[in-house]
Structure formats: C-alpha cells, structure tokens
Design an enzyme around this catalytic site. Structure first.
Site, mmCIF file in Angstrom:
data_model
loop_
_atom_site.group_PDB
_atom_site.id
_atom_site.type_symbol
_atom_site.label_atom_id
_atom_site.label_comp_id
_atom_site.label_asym_id
_atom_site.label_seq_id
_atom_site.Cartn_x
_atom_site.Cartn_y
_atom_site.Cartn_z
ATOM 1 N N HIS A 4 4.992 5.139 12.798
ATOM 2 C CA HIS A 4 4.950 4.851 11.122
ATOM 3 C C HIS A 4 6.048 6.332 10.429
ATOM 4 O O HIS A 4 5.603 7.199 10.344
ATOM 5 C CB HIS A 4 3.356 5.279 10.645
ATOM 6 C CG HIS A 4 3.412 5.271 9.204
ATOM 7 N ND1 HIS A 4 2.692 4.352 8.316
ATOM 8 C CD2 HIS A 4 3.709 6.232 8.099
ATOM 9 C CE1 HIS A 4 2.676 4.252 7.254
ATOM 10 N NE2 HIS A 4 3.368 5.647 6.936
ATOM 11 N N CYS A 7 4.409 9.282 0.022
ATOM 12 C CA CYS A 7 2.898 9.628 -0.108
ATOM 13 C C CYS A 7 2.862 10.565 -1.466
ATOM 14 O O CYS A 7 3.683 11.318 -1.610
ATOM 15 C CB CYS A 7 2.377 10.569 1.161
ATOM 16 S SG CYS A 7 1.018 10.910 0.974
ATOM 17 N N ARG A 38 0.972 -1.241 -0.064
ATOM 18 C CA ARG A 38 -0.090 0.110 -0.134
ATOM 19 C C ARG A 38 1.029 1.148 0.004
ATOM 20 O O ARG A 38 1.081 1.952 -1.023
ATOM 21 C CB ARG A 38 -0.907 0.004 1.274
ATOM 22 C CG ARG A 38 -2.150 0.950 1.051
ATOM 23 C CD ARG A 38 -1.805 2.360 1.486
ATOM 24 N NE ARG A 38 -1.165 2.772 2.837
ATOM 25 C CZ ARG A 38 -0.639 3.612 3.373
ATOM 26 N NH1 ARG A 38 -0.553 4.688 2.532
ATOM 27 N NH2 ARG A 38 -0.291 3.599 4.517
HETATM 28 P P1 HMG Z 1 -13.168 13.741 -3.445
HETATM 29 O O1 HMG Z 1 -12.866 13.989 -4.802
HETATM 30 O O2 HMG Z 1 -13.459 14.719 -2.593
HETATM 31 O O3 HMG Z 1 -14.491 12.622 -3.280
HETATM 32 O O4 HMG Z 1 -12.022 12.687 -2.944
HETATM 33 P P2 HMG Z 1 -16.050 13.037 -3.781
HETATM 34 O O5 HMG Z 1 -16.825 12.158 -2.822
HETATM 35 O O6 HMG Z 1 -16.343 14.450 -4.326
HETATM 36 O O7 HMG Z 1 -15.936 12.148 -5.190
HETATM 37 C C1 HMG Z 1 -15.123 12.323 -6.320
HETATM 38 C C2 HMG Z 1 -15.320 11.281 -7.316
HETATM 39 O O8 HMG Z 1 -14.556 10.009 -6.514
HETATM 40 C C3 HMG Z 1 -16.787 10.447 -7.525
HETATM 41 O O9 HMG Z 1 -16.492 9.689 -9.027
HETATM 42 C C4 HMG Z 1 -16.614 9.488 -6.508
HETATM 43 O O10 HMG Z 1 -17.391 8.381 -6.774
HETATM 44 C C5 HMG Z 1 -15.186 8.948 -6.472
HETATM 45 P P3 HMG Z 1 -16.959 10.543 -10.081
HETATM 46 O O11 HMG Z 1 -18.529 10.741 -9.953
HETATM 47 O O12 HMG Z 1 -16.404 11.968 -10.373
HETATM 48 O O13 HMG Z 1 -16.919 9.537 -11.292
HETATM 49 N N1 HMG Z 1 -14.687 8.343 -5.085
HETATM 50 C C6 HMG Z 1 -14.178 7.081 -4.949
HETATM 51 N N2 HMG Z 1 -13.730 6.119 -5.893
HETATM 52 C C7 HMG Z 1 -13.302 5.202 -5.303
HETATM 53 N N3 HMG Z 1 -13.214 4.901 -3.974
HETATM 54 C C8 HMG Z 1 -13.567 5.763 -3.251
HETATM 55 C C9 HMG Z 1 -14.107 6.927 -3.797
HETATM 56 N N4 HMG Z 1 -14.349 7.923 -2.935
HETATM 57 C C10 HMG Z 1 -15.031 8.915 -3.973
HETATM 58 N N5 HMG Z 1 -13.197 5.631 -1.827
HETATM 59 C C11 HMG Z 1 -11.362 11.072 -1.465
HETATM 60 C C12 HMG Z 1 -12.098 12.417 -1.577
HETATM 61 C C13 HMG Z 1 -10.946 10.764 0.065
HETATM 62 C C14 HMG Z 1 -11.960 9.926 -2.003
HETATM 63 C C15 HMG Z 1 -9.941 11.360 -2.394
HETATM 64 O O14 HMG Z 1 -9.345 12.363 -1.798
HETATM 65 C C16 HMG Z 1 -8.981 10.423 -2.218
HETATM 66 O O15 HMG Z 1 -9.240 9.125 -2.500
HETATM 67 N N6 HMG Z 1 -7.892 10.385 -1.160
HETATM 68 C C17 HMG Z 1 -7.170 9.231 -1.066
HETATM 69 C C18 HMG Z 1 -5.570 9.900 -1.148
HETATM 70 C C19 HMG Z 1 -4.781 8.848 -0.787
HETATM 71 O O16 HMG Z 1 -4.883 7.649 -0.859
HETATM 72 N N7 HMG Z 1 -3.491 9.291 -0.055
HETATM 73 C C20 HMG Z 1 -2.181 8.388 0.157
HETATM 74 C C21 HMG Z 1 -2.912 7.497 1.658
HETATM 75 S S1 HMG Z 1 -2.556 8.373 2.880
HETATM 76 C C22 HMG Z 1 -0.848 8.198 3.381
HETATM 77 O O17 HMG Z 1 -0.169 7.763 2.348
HETATM 78 C C23 HMG Z 1 -0.327 8.514 4.723
HETATM 79 C C24 HMG Z 1 0.108 7.368 5.607
HETATM 80 O O18 HMG Z 1 0.692 6.430 5.152
HETATM 81 C C25 HMG Z 1 0.604 7.867 6.976
HETATM 82 C C26 HMG Z 1 1.797 8.734 6.654
HETATM 83 O O19 HMG Z 1 2.808 8.540 5.925
HETATM 84 O O20 HMG Z 1 1.831 10.121 6.902
HETATM 85 C C27 HMG Z 1 -1.489 6.544 5.742
HETATM 86 MG MG MG Z 2 2.908 6.754 5.002
#
Ligand code: HMG
Ligand code: MG
Length: 289
Positions: free
Chosen positions: A206, A239, A14
């Site tokens: 983490h 990230c 992931r």
């Molecule tokens: P958004 O654009 O604000 O969402 O994203 P929305 O509700 O307005 O929906 C927009 C579109 O996204 C729609 O599709 C939804 O269906 C779709 P459209 O109608 O335009 O075709 N959608 C989804 N599709 C699939 N799965 C979903 C989903 N939700 C909405 N779950 C959202 C908001 C949170 C979804 C977006 O910002 C996002 O996916 N962000 C994820 C970012 C991410 O994964 N970042 C990396 C992980 S965190 C990390 O790495 C940190 C960590 O490791 C700790 C550290 O190191 O600090 C954990």
């Molecule tokens: Mg991380």
C-alpha cells in the site's frame, strides 16, 4: 493464487476521499463507486465506519453502502477500527472489513487514539464477530518505512505486528508506506523481515506516491512474491493523520507497470482512465468549493 496475476485493490472512495478538505456529496460518491464497479476490480474499498468527528468526510458510510449498485463478483469493503464500526458495517452488509494499526506508537495514537497494543486488543471482538458472520478481515499496518512523527521505523516491529494480525485471523496484511518516503531498499528490508513469518501471498503493498517511490517499491514487492497492491484512480488521497502525505499510487500507473512486466490484471484501462478523470473532478470539488 496464479503467479502471473496481479490483484489491484481500488482504494479511492476510502483512502482517496477521506483526505478531501470539503465534503463530497453522498450522491457524487455513489456515482463514482458505481463507475468504478465497471473497471474489473474484484475489491473496492468503499468507505470507513470511523468516528465522524475524526473523519467527517466519510460520515455518510452507511448511506453510501445503501446507495451503490453492487456488481456481482465485486467485494465492497470498509475500514472498521472498533466494534461499533464493525456493527455499523454489518447493518449495511459490507462484504469485507479492514482493521488498521501502525508500526509507530505516535502515529497509532494520532490516528486511532490508542497505542499499538490497545489497538490490537480492540480488534479481538471484531475478529470474533467476523468469524461468526463468515466475513473476511484484512489488516493494515501504517508507517512501515517511515513515521511523520518518529521518523525511523524498525522493520522487525512491522514484521512482529504483521505476524500478530495474521495469527488473529486476517486473511492478508497490507503494508502501508503512509508518508511515501520509503524507498526500494527500505521496502525490501521490511518485506524480508515479514517473510521470516509470513508467506508473500498473505501480504499486500500500500504505497502513497508522495515522492514518486511507489512504482519502484511495487517492483521490489513483486520480485519478493507479493501479488496484491492497493491504489487509487487518479492518485486520489492521503491520510488525515499523516501531514503532507499525498495520495495512493495511481491505479492507472500500477496497471500500466505490471502489464508492461508481463502480468495480467483483467482491468479495463479505458474505464480506469474515465474514473481517474472523475477522481480529479472530485478532488477539485473537495479542495476548492
Ligand atoms: P475515540 O475518540 O478514542 O473513541 O476514537 P471513543 O470510543 O472514546 O468514542 C468517542 C466518540 O466517538 C463517541 O461518541 C463514540 O460513539 C464515537 P460521543 O459519545 O462522543 O458522541 N465513535 C464512533 N462513531 C462512529 N463510528 C465509530 C466510532 N467509534 C467511536 N466506529 C476511533 C477512536 C478509532 C473511533 C477514532 O480514533 C477514529 O475514528 N479514528 C479513525 C481515523 C481514520 O479513519 N484514519 C484514516 C484511516 S487509516 C489510513 O488512512 C491508513 C491506511 O490507508 C494505510 C496507510 O496508508 O498507512 C489504512
Ligand atoms: Mg493509505
């Protein structure tokens, strides 16, 4: 919890693969995760059910979960930022989910398109459904020591959010040093604030190893009673919303460190090294092809 045991939570499929420039094939991901399953990990963060527009690298999360051979005793986990992600994760019988927010408003907005308060509100239906389905939920806080956009992060803000996540029902909160800029002194401040509210057995570290601070930070955490650490074989990752952030601290380095300190991990070092080699090959595919 046994005090001389360190839990190493494998993140590479992931946190590692989410940051590759090119798409790693579903088949390669599945083979990699199946190999990781032989290392002795109790938990493998397998993918994310996030928007494919935001993180296209993990848009095959469902197929990955359907394709892997699940080993008994291993929990295959995934990130779920909202109810849609949670529902998709349930369809492929994910064993545990994680919700994620940040201690910095700007990072939260860049990463999840909402402020911190809204991110917590989005988690409520996930928590309700998780309780009904008896599914464990882990919480992440990004930018616990430093933010790529705001720089300074107040440790008391981290503690406040960690406390909220625990009160919401998370079984553990993982403290993310997303940029890897946190040093041992800052890490200690963050932990001390968190310990005002939370027992260390409900906290995890983490660390991204961008500036080689991760092992020192882990030592500080261990001295403070924390026994769970996230890492990625071969130091894979970063990230996508933290410019310049390198991978998680390498699993092999964490394993070696804690064994040398007299702790147990029950991991197979040879198999971990083999996986680290595969991770490096995947990294070459991800960045060069
Ligand atoms: P958004 O654009 O604000 O969402 O994203 P929305 O509700 O307005 O929906 C927009 C579109 O996204 C729609 O599709 C939804 O269906 C779709 P459209 O109608 O335009 O075709 N959608 C989804 N599709 C699939 N799965 C979903 C989903 N939700 C909405 N779950 C959202 C908001 C949170 C979804 C977006 O910002 C996002 O996916 N962000 C994820 C970012 C991410 O994964 N970042 C990396 C992980 S965190 C990390 O790495 C940190 C960590 O490791 C700790 C550290 O190191 O600090 C954990
Ligand atoms: Mg991380």
């Amino acid at each position: 919890m046994i005090d001389n045991f360190i839990n190493i939570f494998e993140m590479s499929p992931r946190d590692g693969l989410q940051n590759e420039k090119n798409f790693i094939s579903t088949n390669d991901k599945i083979k990699f995760i199946d190999k990781l399953s032989s290392c002795g990990f109790k938990k493998i963060e397998t993918s994310s059910f996030v928007s494919p527009k935001w993180v296209p690298q993990l848009s095959d999360a469902g197929d990955v979960f359907r394709g892997i051979k699940r080993k008994k005793g291993v929990r295959y986990t995934a990130l779920t930022p909202n109810e849609k992600g949670f529902d998709d994760a349930m369809k492929v019988k994910v064993d545990e989910v994680a919700i994620f927010t940040a201690a910095s408003e700007t990072f939260c907005k860049k990463n999840t398109n909402c402020d911190i308060e809204t991110s917590l509100i989005r988690f409520k239906p996930i928590m309700n459904k998780a309780v009904r389905n008896k599914l464990p939920v882990r919480g992440y806080i990004s930018c616990v020591s430093h933010c790529p956009y705001e720089d300074y992060v107040d440790p008391s803000k981290v503690a406040e959010i960690a406390n909220k996540l625990i009160n919401m029902g998370c079984y553990e909160v993982s403290l993310g040093d997303t940029t890897g800029k946190g040093n041992a002194e800052q890490t200690l401040k963050v932990i001390e604030e968190c310990l005002n509210f939370i027992n260390p057995k409900f906290l995890a570290g983490h660390f991204h190893d961008t500036y080689q601070n991760a092992l020192d930070n882990i030592k500080v955490c261990i001295e403070s009673g924390i026994r769970t650490f996230d890492s990625s074989v071969g130091g894979l990752g970063g990230c996508p919303y933290s410019p310049g952030a390198k991978g998680n601290v390498a699993t092999e380095k964490v394993n070696e460190l804690v064994l040398s300190m007299g702790y147990k991990t029950n991991l197979d070092s040879l198999k971990i090294n083999e996986c680290s080699h595969i991770a490096k090959q995947l990294k070459m595919i991800g960045s060069c092809s």
